[in-house]
Write a protein that holds these residues in place. Structure first.
Motif: not given
Length: 106
Positions: A57-84
């Motif tokens: 459901e739209q307003k349901q929260t299932v979890g909280t992602l840490s800033k550290a894990n956000l950064r890990k995912i971003a670093e991993y995905k950068m090679k396939d990304s068009n992000a600057n």
């Protein structure tokens, strides 16, 4: 097909159990090439949070992602990304997380 399976297994042996997107090209002479991509963001978020699925459901929260894990995912995905920048990639991941019902740690 057997050659593709062998080559694919050789290149992905360290990614056992992950979803592995592949861009597969068959050439006119019946040879092929393939490029292995990074795991999709929703799957990575679910893995970091030990979730089976995102919010139903739209307003349901299932979890909280840490800033550290956000950064890990971003670093991993950068090679396939068009992000600057890494910050732009993090912004894209935050958007995906919101759609899944995942909030980002403050």
């Amino acid at each position: 097909m057997p050659q593709f399976t062998k080559d694919f297994n050789d290149k992905t042996k360290d990614r056992n159990g992950e979803v592995v997107p592949v861009v597969f090209t068959i050439l006119p002479n019946k040879t092929f090439t393939f490029e292995i991509k990074t795991t999709p963001v929703p799957i990575m978020i679910k893995k970091h949070l030990n979730l089976e699925k995102g919010a139903s459901e739209q307003k349901q929260t299932v979890g909280t992602l840490s800033k550290a894990n956000l950064r890990k995912i971003a670093e991993y995905k950068m090679k396939d990304s068009n992000a600057n920048s890494i910050e732009a990639m993090e912004s894209m991941i935050i958007g995906t997380a919101k759609q899944m019902g995942v909030v980002i740690e403050e």
